[in-house]
Design a protein around this motif. Sequence first.
Motif, short mmCIF file in Angstrom:
data_model
loop_
_atom_site.label_atom_id
_atom_site.label_comp_id
_atom_site.label_asym_id
_atom_site.label_seq_id
_atom_site.Cartn_x
_atom_site.Cartn_y
_atom_site.Cartn_z
N LEU A 7 23.64 31.18 33.73
CA LEU A 7 25.10 31.10 33.81
C LEU A 7 25.59 31.26 35.24
N PHE A 8 24.87 32.07 36.04
CA PHE A 8 25.36 32.40 37.36
C PHE A 8 24.55 31.72 38.47
N ASN A 9 23.97 30.59 38.18
CA ASN A 9 23.29 29.79 39.18
C ASN A 9 24.28 29.45 40.29
N PHE A 10 23.87 29.65 41.56
CA PHE A 10 24.77 29.47 42.68
C PHE A 10 25.44 28.09 42.68
N ASN A 11 24.68 27.03 42.52
CA ASN A 11 25.25 25.68 42.57
C ASN A 11 26.23 25.44 41.42
N TYR A 12 25.90 25.94 40.25
CA TYR A 12 26.80 25.80 39.09
C TYR A 12 28.11 26.54 39.35
N MET A 13 28.01 27.77 39.85
CA MET A 13 29.22 28.55 40.13
C MET A 13 30.01 27.90 41.27
N ARG A 14 29.34 27.38 42.26
CA ARG A 14 30.02 26.71 43.38
C ARG A 14 30.79 25.50 42.87
N ASP A 15 30.16 24.70 42.01
CA ASP A 15 30.84 23.53 41.44
C ASP A 15 32.06 23.93 40.63
N ASP B 160 41.41 29.64 37.58
CA ASP B 160 40.62 29.68 36.35
C ASP B 160 40.15 31.12 36.19
N TRP B 161 40.86 31.89 35.37
CA TRP B 161 40.54 33.31 35.22
C TRP B 161 39.18 33.52 34.58
N GLN B 162 38.73 32.58 33.77
CA GLN B 162 37.38 32.70 33.20
C GLN B 162 36.34 32.60 34.32
N PHE B 163 36.56 31.70 35.28
CA PHE B 163 35.65 31.63 36.43
C PHE B 163 35.67 32.94 37.20
N ILE B 164 36.86 33.49 37.46
CA ILE B 164 36.97 34.73 38.23
C ILE B 164 36.24 35.85 37.49
N TYR B 165 36.39 35.92 36.17
CA TYR B 165 35.67 36.93 35.39
C TYR B 165 34.16 36.72 35.48
N ASP B 166 33.72 35.48 35.28
CA ASP B 166 32.28 35.18 35.36
C ASP B 166 31.72 35.53 36.74
N TYR B 167 32.50 35.24 37.77
CA TYR B 167 32.08 35.58 39.14
C TYR B 167 31.93 37.09 39.27
N ALA B 168 32.91 37.84 38.76
CA ALA B 168 32.84 39.30 38.84
C ALA B 168 31.61 39.83 38.10
N VAL B 169 31.32 39.28 36.93
CA VAL B 169 30.12 39.68 36.17
C VAL B 169 28.86 39.34 36.96
#
Length: 82
Positions: free
Chosen positions: A3-11, A23-32
């Motif tokens: 889920l937290f693969n750098f390229n996936y998160m970057r995209d 995108d608050w879901q992205f911000i939450y996923d980033y925090a996790v």
Amino acid sequence: MGLFNFNYMRDRYIRMRNSGGIDWQFIYDYAVSKGYTDRVENFNLAANYLNMVMVNIIEQLDAEYEVISLHGVDGKFIKIIN
């Protein structure tokens, strides 16, 4: 791919930035991905504060994901350049 693969998160980050919204879901996923372990409900309560400091967060994420933001002559955000 995790889920937290750098390229996936970057995209996801680039899509969020180019959408012009947060995108608050992205911000939450980033925090996790950075070690946040509290419940999503508590994160949502903190989101009001995060909204006030979002400019600082965006600048930090731009640097971390090594993206360049394009702005018009008026200083308004146009899009992310990979």
